[in-house]
Scaffold this motif. Sequence first.
Motif, PDB file in Angstrom:
ATOM      1  N   SER A 159      18.313 -33.258  20.342  1.00  0.00           N
ATOM      2  CA  SER A 159      17.604 -34.221  19.513  1.00  0.00           C
ATOM      3  C   SER A 159      16.235 -34.580  20.054  1.00  0.00           C
ATOM      4  O   SER A 159      15.378 -35.015  19.309  1.00  0.00           O
ATOM      5  N   ASP A 160      15.999 -34.377  21.357  1.00  0.00           N
ATOM      6  CA  ASP A 160      14.674 -34.698  21.881  1.00  0.00           C
ATOM      7  C   ASP A 160      13.640 -33.694  21.420  1.00  0.00           C
ATOM      8  O   ASP A 160      12.475 -34.006  21.265  1.00  0.00           O
ATOM      9  N   ASN A 161      14.067 -32.450  21.241  1.00  0.00           N
ATOM     10  CA  ASN A 161      13.122 -31.400  20.900  1.00  0.00           C
ATOM     11  C   ASN A 161      13.149 -31.036  19.434  1.00  0.00           C
ATOM     12  O   ASN A 161      12.351 -30.239  18.980  1.00  0.00           O
ATOM     13  N   TYR A 162      14.094 -31.605  18.709  1.00  0.00           N
ATOM     14  CA  TYR A 162      14.284 -31.197  17.327  1.00  0.00           C
ATOM     15  C   TYR A 162      13.126 -31.666  16.458  1.00  0.00           C
ATOM     16  O   TYR A 162      12.627 -32.770  16.606  1.00  0.00           O
ATOM     17  N   SER A 163      12.708 -30.782  15.584  1.00  0.00           N
ATOM     18  CA  SER A 163      11.707 -31.191  14.614  1.00  0.00           C
ATOM     19  C   SER A 163      12.105 -30.584  13.279  1.00  0.00           C
ATOM     20  O   SER A 163      12.546 -29.448  13.216  1.00  0.00           O
ATOM     21  N   PRO A 164      12.006 -31.304  12.197  1.00  0.00           N
ATOM     22  CA  PRO A 164      12.455 -30.763  10.914  1.00  0.00           C
ATOM     23  C   PRO A 164      11.492 -29.778  10.286  1.00  0.00           C
ATOM     24  O   PRO A 164      11.699 -29.370   9.158  1.00  0.00           O
ATOM     25  N   SER A 165      10.444 -29.387  10.994  1.00  0.00           N
ATOM     26  CA  SER A 165       9.497 -28.477  10.336  1.00  0.00           C
ATOM     27  C   SER A 165       9.551 -27.060  10.857  1.00  0.00           C
ATOM     28  O   SER A 165       8.693 -26.263  10.536  1.00  0.00           O
ATOM     29  N   HIS A 166      10.538 -26.745  11.666  1.00  0.00           N
ATOM     30  CA  HIS A 166      10.518 -25.425  12.279  1.00  0.00           C
ATOM     31  C   HIS A 166      10.694 -24.293  11.275  1.00  0.00           C
ATOM     32  O   HIS A 166      10.021 -23.283  11.355  1.00  0.00           O
ATOM     33  N   PHE A 167      11.617 -24.469  10.341  1.00  0.00           N
ATOM     34  CA  PHE A 167      11.822 -23.381   9.388  1.00  0.00           C
ATOM     35  C   PHE A 167      10.629 -23.261   8.464  1.00  0.00           C
ATOM     36  O   PHE A 167      10.186 -22.173   8.126  1.00  0.00           O
ATOM     37  N   GLN A 168      10.108 -24.399   8.084  1.00  0.00           N
ATOM     38  CA  GLN A 168       8.999 -24.412   7.145  1.00  0.00           C
ATOM     39  C   GLN A 168       7.758 -23.747   7.729  1.00  0.00           C
ATOM     40  O   GLN A 168       6.943 -23.197   7.008  1.00  0.00           O
ATOM     41  N   THR A 169       7.600 -23.829   9.028  1.00  0.00           N
ATOM     42  CA  THR A 169       6.425 -23.216   9.640  1.00  0.00           C
ATOM     43  C   THR A 169       6.733 -21.842  10.197  1.00  0.00           C
ATOM     44  O   THR A 169       5.904 -21.228  10.827  1.00  0.00           O
ATOM     45  N   GLY A 170       7.955 -21.385   9.956  1.00  0.00           N
ATOM     46  CA  GLY A 170       8.269 -20.009  10.301  1.00  0.00           C
ATOM     47  C   GLY A 170       8.694 -19.763  11.733  1.00  0.00           C
ATOM     48  O   GLY A 170       8.742 -18.626  12.171  1.00  0.00           O
TER      49      GLY A 170
END
Lengths: 330, 458, 310
Positions: free
Chosen positions: B274-285
Motif C-alpha cells: 500500500s505504500d507504493n501502490y498507485s492507481p495509475s500504473h495500468f493506465q500509464t502502461g
Amino acid sequence: MTEQIASIVAEEQAPPAGRRNKTQLKRRSLLDRLGWFAFILPVVLGVLIFSFYPMVISLYYSFFKTYTGTTNMPSFYVNGFLNFGVFNYKKLFTLDSEVWIALRVTFTYAIVVVPLSLVLSFLVALLLNSQVKGIGVFRVIYYLPVIIPTTISGLLWADFFDARFGLANNILASLRLPESRFLTSAQTALPTFMAMQLWTLGASMILWLSALKNVPQSLIESAKLDGAGPLRRLWKIIVPMCTPILFYNLITGIIGALQLYGPVMTLMGQNGAGPDNALLFYAYKIYGTAFADWNMGYACALAWFLFVIIAALTALIFRTNKWVYYGDGE
Amino acid sequence: MRKLLQKLAIILLAVSCVMGASACDGFGGGGNGGGYQPVDVALDPNTEAHLIAVVDVDSFEKKLLEDAAKGFQTHFPNVSIEVIQNGDVISYIRSGDQVDIMSVIGENVSFFASQGVLTELDPYLEAQEFDTSKYFPSMMDLGKDTVSKKQYMMPRDYSRIVLFYNKDLFDRLNVSYPVDTEESPWTWEAFLAKCEEIKTAMAAGGADYKNYVPVEGSMSYDILNWGIVSSYGVDCLLKDDFTLVDKGSPTYANWQKGMTAARDLIKSGYSLDSDNYSPSHFQTGVAAMAFGVAPAMQGFNLGQINYDVISFPAIGNTPKAPSGTSGYAIANGSGNKNIAWAFLNYLMSEEGQTVLTTGTGLVPVLTALAEDKNAAWRGMKNGKGNDINIDALLSYSERDVIADWFGNLPALARSPYKGFYNNFLKLVCDGKKSFEQGYTLLAQNIDQIKRDYPEYFV
Amino acid sequence: MEKASIFKRIRKALTNCRLYLTANRARGLKLVKKGLTYCLLCLLALFFLFPFLFMFFKSVMGDLESYGSMGVHFFPQEWHFLKNYGAVFDVEFLRYFRNTLIVVVCNMVIIPLAACLCGYGFARGKFKSKGFWFTVALSTIMLPGAVTQVPVYVMFRRFGLTGTLAPLIVPGIFGGGALNIFLARQFVRSIPKEMDEAATIDGAGKFTIFWRIVFPLLKPIVIYIVINTFMSNWRDFDSALVYIGNTFSSKKWQTLALGIYYKFLIRGTTDIYPNVQMATGVITVLPIAVLFLVFQRQLIEGVVMTGLKD
C-alpha cells in the motif's frame, strides 16, 4: 458700576486659561485615554475573540467525548450515556498509541531541523552579506523557495522523490549511488521530508541578513585594527550582536516546527501519515481528529496538550535568555 | 486595583457577548427534510423541479449522469437536474446544502443509511410495482442495508472486479495471453503462474522494465480483499455479540488462508504494497495486468492502452468474484423525493439503462439488456479501438459476492470499525504484521470501541 | 662605495619587491576570496533554483513522458508548451485565481490600516494599560494555532461563514497579526513627536494626526506589510483547508492553493499526469516571484529599518 466690578472680580477669581482645576484635568484625561485606547481596539478585540475566548472554550470542549462541531455546544448526554468527563485525557495518555508516535515524529523533526536550519541560514546569510556585485540577484534566488505556495511545493517534491518514477532516484542511479525509497519507506520518509524543508531556509535567512546589517561597521573596523581574525570577529562580535534575532528565530522556529502539518499533507496527498505513520505530525493528527473524524473534543484535548508543551518550552527559553544581548533595545 | 477591575470587566463583557451571540441557533443540520412527502409515482409530466445530484469526483461520473438527465428530460421537460462533483458527501450534507440525488458506492450504503442521510426506497418500489427480479440480484442486494435489509440505493450498472491485461505489453514481453477454457480454466494458480511468467520476463527485459509491475491492484482495498478471502468460505469475522470469531474456528482458518493468499501476491513481487501502490500504473502502461471494474476502462482508454479482459481468477472450490458498484439514492433531506424517484426509475428502465451504458463502458444491470447480444453497450472498444471480450464482464455471475463484512454491526459503530478493519487489512497484506498479530489487534480495537462508546451499541 | 650602493639598491629592490608582493598578495587574496564567494553563491543558487527548473521542464513534457513510464528525463524530449499551459486555464483555475485575488486584495487593504492604527496607538498612546495590552498582543505569536482552531471554526460555523472566504478576511480586521503591529509600532516611534505636538496645538484630534500626518510617513513600513500580506495570503493553505474544505457550496470559494490540492493531490483517473500539474505550479508561482523581484529591496530593507530587537 457694580456689574463691572463683579465681572472684574469674577475674572480674577477664575483660574487662568492655561491651568485647569483638578476635576477638569481628570475628566479630560479619562476621555483622552479612552481616545487613545480606541486606536488599539482592533487588536484588543481580536485577542479577545480569536485568542482568549477560543482558548477557554477549547478547554471546555476537551472534556466532552463526542462533539462534532455541528451544534452550538456539546451535549452532556448521548444516548443516555454521560458525555462529560476526563475521557479524552485518559485516551490521550494511555489508549491512543498514535499520540506518542506523533510526538516522537514531531520532536525528532524539531530537534533536527530547527538548529540545522538556524545554523545553515546564518551561514548563508553571512555569504549573502558579502559586498560582491550582483548580490541582490542571489538574495532573490535564495528567497524564492519560501514564496512558493505549499501545495505547489508538495506537488513538486512528491514528483521529484517518487520512488519509482522520480528524478531523484534517477540522479542517484546515474551517480552510481544506491537508490532510496524516499517517501515510501518508514526509515527514509522523515529524513527526506526534513531535507525538503531545509530548502526553504530563505525565510530565516532574510532576518539574519537584517541583523547582520545592523552590526555597526565601526565595531568591526576597530576589531580589524586590533588584529582580530575573521573567525574571531565572527564569534565575538557578529554572533553576539545577532542574538536577539537568534532568539526570535529560535522561538518561532520551534513553535512553527511543532505545529507543522501543511507541507506534509500537500506532499503525501491521500497517504497523509506516510508509511507506518512515519510522517504523522502532531498537528496533522489534530487536524485529522477535528475535521476528518469530526471528534472536536479529543482534538481540543490534543491541542491543549501541545499548548502546554510549547508554553513550557518557551518559558524555558525565556528564563535562560541571559545570553541575548540587547543593544539599545527597550 | 481599579485598572485590574476595568480589564476584567472588558474581558467578561467580550466573552459574554460572544457567548450571547452563540445562543442564536444560526444554522441547521442536514437539510430541512422537506417535510413529509407522500409517495406518488404517477407524476404529471409537466412537473417543475430543480434537482441537485451529487456524484463522485471522477469527471466521467458527471458526464454520465448529465447525459442520463438529458434523456430524463424528454419525459419530464420541466425538470432540470444539476450534477455536482464532491468527494465527501456526508460533510457536504451536514453543511446544509440541498441534495436530492447522490451516488453511493455499494459498500457505503449501510453506513450512509446509519447516518440517516438516505431515503428508504421500499415504499417507492411497492407503489411503482417495481420488478426487482429483472436485475442482477447481487446488485440489487448491494443497494440494501445489510442489517435492516431495506433498499436504499438503486444500482446503476453491473460491475464486478475483473482482470484487465495489456496486450501490447504482453506481446513485448513475449508472454501468452491468459485464457479461460474448459481444459485450462482461469484459476488462481493459473493467475499466479502468469504473474511469475511476467515477472521473469520483466526482469529479463532489463532497465526498460525496471519499475514495471505484473499486476496492479490494492490487496488491502476491502472489496478486492473480500473477494479473495470469501472464496475460502463466506463468513463475517464478527460474531453476533460483536467480538471477533474465536481463533480455533473454521472461519478463522478460512480468513487466514485468504489473507495469506492476498499477502503472498505482494510478497512474491507481483503486486505492490500500500505504500507504493498507485492507481495509475495500468493506465500509464507500467502494469501488465490490473484488477479493476468496468468503469475503469474510461481511464485506460485515455491512456490508449490496448487491453483485453478476463474474469476474476477462480479460487478453490467455491470461487467468488468481488462485485460492487455504485448507484443512486435519494437524500433524506430532499424536498423533491417523488421527482427524484421518477429519475431513479428512469435510470433503471430499459431506456435509461441504454443511455447509461452506451459508449460509457458500463455493463447494464438490467439482465435482459446485458444478455442481449445485439445491445448497443457491447460496442465498447479498448484504448486502441480494438474489440474486447465482453462476455468476460458478465460471466460467472453466480460467483458474485458483495460487501457484507460488517455483519450486523450497529450503524454508529461502523465508522470506527471500518477504520480498524482497513488498518487490519493493510497491516496483514503489506506483511507488517502476521495474521495472528493483526487479528489480535483488531480484537483489541473492537473491545475498545465497545468499552469507550457503549452508546453506539444501544 | 659602489658595493654599498649596489647593496642599497638590491635591498631597496628587495624591499620594493616584498612590498609589491605583500600588497598584491592582499589583492590576490582578495581576488581569490571573491572568486570563492562567487563559486559558492552560484552553487547554492543552483541548489535553490534546481526545483524550479525541474518544474518548468516537466511542465512542457508530453503526458507519458512526464509520468516517467518510459524512463525519467530531466530535459524534455518534446515541447508541448502551448498545449499544457493552455490546459491549465480551465474554468476551475480561473475561479481559484479569482478567489485568491479577492482574499489577497482585501487583506492587503485592511491589514496595513489595522496594523498602523494599532501601532500608532501603542507608540503614542497615553493610557496606563498600554504595556499590558502590548505584551498580550505579542504573546499571541506563541499561541499554537491548533488550540484556537476548533473553537474559531465552530464560531464561524454558527454564523454560517464556513465554506466562504470570510474567515480568511475577517481576522485581518482585528489587527492583522502581532508581528505587523510590532513593526508598525517600532516605525512610529522613530517619527519625532514634535510634529504631533505641533498638530495638537493647531487643534487637530488624535485621529486627524494619525491620518494626515503620521500615516503618510509610514509608507515604507506600509509597503512592507502590504507585500508581506500578499505573499502570505497567496500561499496560505492551512486556514483555507480548515474553513473552506471541499463541499459543494464551498467549492466555488476555494483558493488557488486549496483548489490545486484537491484537484491534483486527491486524485481520480484524470489529472494524473505531472505535466499539467507542474504547469499550474509555474503559473501560480509566477506572480509572487515577479512581485518579489520588483520589491525585494523594500522587503529586505523593511526588516532592516525596524531592526528586530526584542
